[in-house]
Design a protein around this motif. Structure first.
Motif, mmCIF file in Angstrom:
data_model
loop_
_atom_site.group_PDB
_atom_site.id
_atom_site.type_symbol
_atom_site.label_atom_id
_atom_site.label_comp_id
_atom_site.label_asym_id
_atom_site.label_seq_id
_atom_site.Cartn_x
_atom_site.Cartn_y
_atom_site.Cartn_z
ATOM 1 N N GLU A 222 0.853 -1.189 0.000
ATOM 2 C CA GLU A 222 0.000 0.000 0.000
ATOM 3 C C GLU A 222 0.888 1.237 0.000
ATOM 4 O OE1 GLU A 222 -4.034 0.078 2.120
ATOM 5 O OE2 GLU A 222 -2.826 -1.246 3.385
ATOM 6 N N ILE A 223 0.745 2.056 -1.044
ATOM 7 C CA ILE A 223 1.507 3.295 -1.159
ATOM 8 C C ILE A 223 0.538 4.407 -1.526
ATOM 9 C CG2 ILE A 223 3.285 4.513 -2.474
ATOM 10 C CD1 ILE A 223 4.842 1.989 -2.664
ATOM 11 N N ALA A 224 0.619 5.519 -0.824
ATOM 12 C CA ALA A 224 -0.298 6.632 -1.034
ATOM 13 C C ALA A 224 0.272 7.607 -2.064
ATOM 14 C CB ALA A 224 -0.563 7.352 0.287
ATOM 15 N N GLY A 225 -0.632 8.135 -2.903
ATOM 16 C CA GLY A 225 -0.251 9.166 -3.849
ATOM 17 C C GLY A 225 0.656 8.660 -4.953
ATOM 18 N N ASN A 226 1.382 9.599 -5.528
ATOM 19 C CA ASN A 226 2.322 9.308 -6.619
ATOM 20 C C ASN A 226 3.718 9.776 -6.228
ATOM 21 O OD1 ASN A 226 -0.511 9.934 -7.966
ATOM 22 N ND2 ASN A 226 0.585 8.567 -9.348
ATOM 23 N N PRO A 227 4.367 9.071 -5.299
ATOM 24 C CA PRO A 227 5.708 9.494 -4.889
ATOM 25 C C PRO A 227 6.710 9.363 -6.032
ATOM 26 C CG PRO A 227 5.207 7.326 -4.016
ATOM 27 C CD PRO A 227 3.934 7.834 -4.631
ATOM 28 N N ARG A 228 7.707 10.215 -5.982
ATOM 29 C CA ARG A 228 8.723 10.210 -7.039
ATOM 30 C C ARG A 228 9.459 8.865 -7.087
ATOM 31 N NH1 ARG A 228 12.780 15.200 -7.069
ATOM 32 N NH2 ARG A 228 10.725 16.184 -7.361
ATOM 33 N N ALA A 229 9.567 8.203 -5.954
ATOM 34 C CA ALA A 229 10.281 6.923 -5.922
ATOM 35 C C ALA A 229 9.579 5.849 -6.739
ATOM 36 C CB ALA A 229 10.448 6.457 -4.484
ATOM 37 N N LEU A 230 8.247 5.958 -6.894
ATOM 38 C CA LEU A 230 7.499 4.943 -7.625
ATOM 39 C C LEU A 230 7.311 5.410 -9.070
ATOM 40 C CD1 LEU A 230 6.089 2.251 -7.646
ATOM 41 C CD2 LEU A 230 4.046 3.335 -6.694
ATOM 42 N N ASP A 231 8.405 5.460 -9.815
ATOM 43 C CA ASP A 231 8.339 5.797 -11.227
ATOM 44 C C ASP A 231 8.269 4.516 -12.044
ATOM 45 O OD1 ASP A 231 10.873 4.791 -10.897
ATOM 46 O OD2 ASP A 231 11.920 6.653 -11.397
ATOM 47 N N PHE A 232 8.356 4.645 -13.360
ATOM 48 C CA PHE A 232 8.244 3.463 -14.216
ATOM 49 C C PHE A 232 9.399 2.505 -13.982
ATOM 50 C CE2 PHE A 232 8.871 1.021 -18.102
ATOM 51 C CZ PHE A 232 7.590 0.521 -18.316
ATOM 52 N N THR A 233 10.580 3.025 -13.713
ATOM 53 C CA THR A 233 11.730 2.152 -13.462
ATOM 54 C C THR A 233 11.505 1.302 -12.213
ATOM 55 O OG1 THR A 233 13.226 3.739 -14.505
ATOM 56 C CG2 THR A 233 14.205 2.086 -13.053
ATOM 57 N N ALA A 234 11.006 1.924 -11.147
ATOM 58 C CA ALA A 234 10.732 1.169 -9.919
ATOM 59 C C ALA A 234 9.620 0.150 -10.150
ATOM 60 C CB ALA A 234 10.353 2.129 -8.801
ATOM 61 N N SER A 235 8.586 0.545 -10.910
ATOM 62 C CA SER A 235 7.513 -0.395 -11.218
ATOM 63 C C SER A 235 8.034 -1.577 -12.018
ATOM 64 C CB SER A 235 6.404 0.321 -11.988
ATOM 65 O OG SER A 235 5.359 -0.562 -12.327
ATOM 66 N N ARG A 236 8.933 -1.310 -12.946
ATOM 67 C CA ARG A 236 9.515 -2.389 -13.753
ATOM 68 C C ARG A 236 10.356 -3.329 -12.894
ATOM 69 N NH1 ARG A 236 8.588 -5.782 -17.658
ATOM 70 N NH2 ARG A 236 10.417 -6.344 -18.887
ATOM 71 N N ALA B 6 -4.143 7.848 -5.860
ATOM 72 C CA ALA B 6 -3.093 8.060 -6.861
ATOM 73 C C ALA B 6 -3.713 8.230 -8.238
ATOM 74 C CB ALA B 6 -2.118 6.883 -6.863
ATOM 75 N N ARG B 7 -3.072 9.018 -9.063
ATOM 76 C CA ARG B 7 -3.502 9.134 -10.453
ATOM 77 C C ARG B 7 -2.894 7.997 -11.260
ATOM 78 N NH1 ARG B 7 0.571 12.864 -9.811
ATOM 79 N NH2 ARG B 7 2.339 12.639 -11.245
ATOM 80 N N ARG B 8 -3.477 7.732 -12.413
ATOM 81 C CA ARG B 8 -3.000 6.619 -13.254
ATOM 82 C C ARG B 8 -1.732 7.041 -13.996
ATOM 83 N NH1 ARG B 8 -8.515 4.473 -16.279
ATOM 84 N NH2 ARG B 8 -9.784 4.091 -14.403
ATOM 85 N N ASP B 9 -0.598 6.820 -13.387
ATOM 86 C CA ASP B 9 0.671 7.133 -14.027
ATOM 87 C C ASP B 9 1.176 5.919 -14.797
ATOM 88 O OD1 ASP B 9 1.150 5.504 -11.917
ATOM 89 O OD2 ASP B 9 2.581 6.819 -10.896
ATOM 90 N N LEU B 10 2.367 6.040 -15.370
ATOM 91 C CA LEU B 10 2.960 4.932 -16.107
ATOM 92 C C LEU B 10 3.354 3.826 -15.143
ATOM 93 C CD1 LEU B 10 5.254 6.783 -18.687
ATOM 94 C CD2 LEU B 10 3.032 5.718 -19.100
ATOM 95 N N GLY B 11 3.116 2.597 -15.539
ATOM 96 C CA GLY B 11 3.470 1.455 -14.707
ATOM 97 C C GLY B 11 3.581 0.203 -15.549
ATOM 98 N N SER B 12 4.291 -0.785 -15.030
ATOM 99 C CA SER B 12 4.522 -2.017 -15.779
ATOM 100 C C SER B 12 3.653 -3.165 -15.304
ATOM 101 C CB SER B 12 5.995 -2.425 -15.671
ATOM 102 O OG SER B 12 6.322 -2.750 -14.328
ATOM 103 N N ALA B 13 2.701 -2.909 -14.406
ATOM 104 C CA ALA B 13 1.828 -3.987 -13.919
ATOM 105 C C ALA B 13 1.033 -4.562 -15.084
ATOM 106 C CB ALA B 13 0.888 -3.451 -12.852
ATOM 107 N N ARG B 14 0.897 -5.887 -15.104
ATOM 108 C CA ARG B 14 0.193 -6.545 -16.217
ATOM 109 C C ARG B 14 -1.316 -6.417 -16.105
ATOM 110 N NH1 ARG B 14 3.106 -9.150 -19.693
ATOM 111 N NH2 ARG B 14 5.266 -9.713 -19.229
ATOM 112 N N MET B 15 -1.819 -6.144 -14.903
ATOM 113 C CA MET B 15 -3.240 -5.884 -14.713
ATOM 114 C C MET B 15 -3.369 -4.661 -13.817
ATOM 115 S SD MET B 15 -4.860 -9.736 -14.234
ATOM 116 C CE MET B 15 -6.558 -9.163 -14.435
ATOM 117 N N ARG B 16 -4.219 -3.688 -14.243
ATOM 118 C CA ARG B 16 -4.421 -2.464 -13.470
ATOM 119 C C ARG B 16 -5.925 -2.244 -13.310
ATOM 120 N NH1 ARG B 16 -0.691 2.396 -15.371
ATOM 121 N NH2 ARG B 16 -0.134 2.533 -13.152
ATOM 122 N N TRP B 17 -6.345 -2.076 -12.055
ATOM 123 C CA TRP B 17 -7.751 -1.954 -11.696
ATOM 124 C C TRP B 17 -8.041 -0.589 -11.097
ATOM 125 C CZ3 TRP B 17 -11.223 -6.092 -12.345
ATOM 126 C CH2 TRP B 17 -10.655 -7.356 -12.585
#
Length: 277
Positions: free
Chosen positions: A145-159, A179-190
């Protein structure tokens, strides 16, 4: 030098059956894949759920999906030894403040004693703990569980999380609170929201079983869709999106959940507790 013909180019391409499963899932799967449903073995190791902080819908559905995946992976629990692996729940400080810590009394009985909870101070610490958990094959799954869109959780971290989950075979359900729908590498997003519960049979005023409105807006395997999901305590069920929008008087006629009316008798007849004359 002559250009290769279409036939020779086609022969040079590998067949889909020869590709890695992770690559195959991303090729044309949105148009050719079957619709998702509970109980279906997806092979998805990294899932994100976007939910509001005013509800417990994100964490609740993440846990329901994790249990559904465990049941799908072990369809015959009688034939195998019980799965007693631990599972990890990681929260950053902001997520703890918004949604609170897990309540042991509210967890499923088969999972409560196996919980490993990590209270991280920062998103960076939470992501580190989640990734380390994914590298541990002795864990059944990981919920973050992570709140918001922290800078640490970018696409590289998601990958990095996706690669760790795929490589070590430990599924991750990452709840994104407010959180807003930012870029991410998850295969399923709900996108997750709460839904009205079905009406209990014996007391229409009592709370019903949990229910969620779930919008699968991105998937590498399944086409997008919307469901009303509910957990009856034994399995995850799916209705059409408007199935729980009916008036209470109409929904009262639906097959309701009976509820836990009597606890287990501990291998003795119920009458054994009666006092004789």
């Amino acid at each position: 030098m002559p250009e290769p013909s279409a036939a020779s180019s086609a022969e040079a391409l590998p067949a889909l059956a020869d590709l890695a499963p992770g690559v195959t899932r991303g090729l044309g799967s949105v148009t050719h894949g079957a619709r998702w449903r509970p109980g279906l073995t997806t092979g998805c190791r990294h899932t994100e759920l976007f939910a509001s902080a005013t509800q417990a819908s994100g964490a609740g559905l993440a846990l329901a999906l994790a249990r559904d995946a465990l049941r799908s992976a072990r369809p015959d629990p009688v034939a195998d030894t019980p799965d007693e692996r631990g599972w990890l729940w990681v929260q950053d400080k902001a997520a703890q403040r918004l949604s609170g810590r897990p309540c042991y009394a509210g967890l499923p009985r088969e999972l409560a004693h196996r919980l490993i909870h990590v209270a991280a101070q920062t998103p960076e610490d939470a992501l580190f703990a989640i990734e380390e958990g994914l590298r541990c094959r002795d864990l059944a799954f990981v919920i973050g569980e992570i709140a918001g869109n922290p800078r640490a959780l970018d696409f590289t971290a998601s990958r990095r999380l996706s690669l760790a989950a795929e490589r070590h075979g430990v599924p991750l359900w990452l709840v994104r609170i407010d959180a807003r729908r930012d870029l991410g590498s998850a295969r399923m997003r709900w996108e997750v929201d709460s839904a009205p519960s079905t009406v209990p049979r014996w007391n229409p005023q009592a709370p019903g079983q949990p229910a969620w409105r779930a919008d699968l807006f991105r998937s590498h395997t399944f086409p997008p869709g919307q469901w009303t999901l509910r957990d009856d305590g034994q399995r995850l069920l799916a209705d059409s999106p408007d199935a729980l929008e009916q008036p209470l008087s109409t929904r009262a006629g639906r097959p309701p959940h009976l509820g836990d009316l009597v606890r287990a008798s501990r291998h003795r007849p119920l009458a054994a507790g009666a006092v004789g004359s």
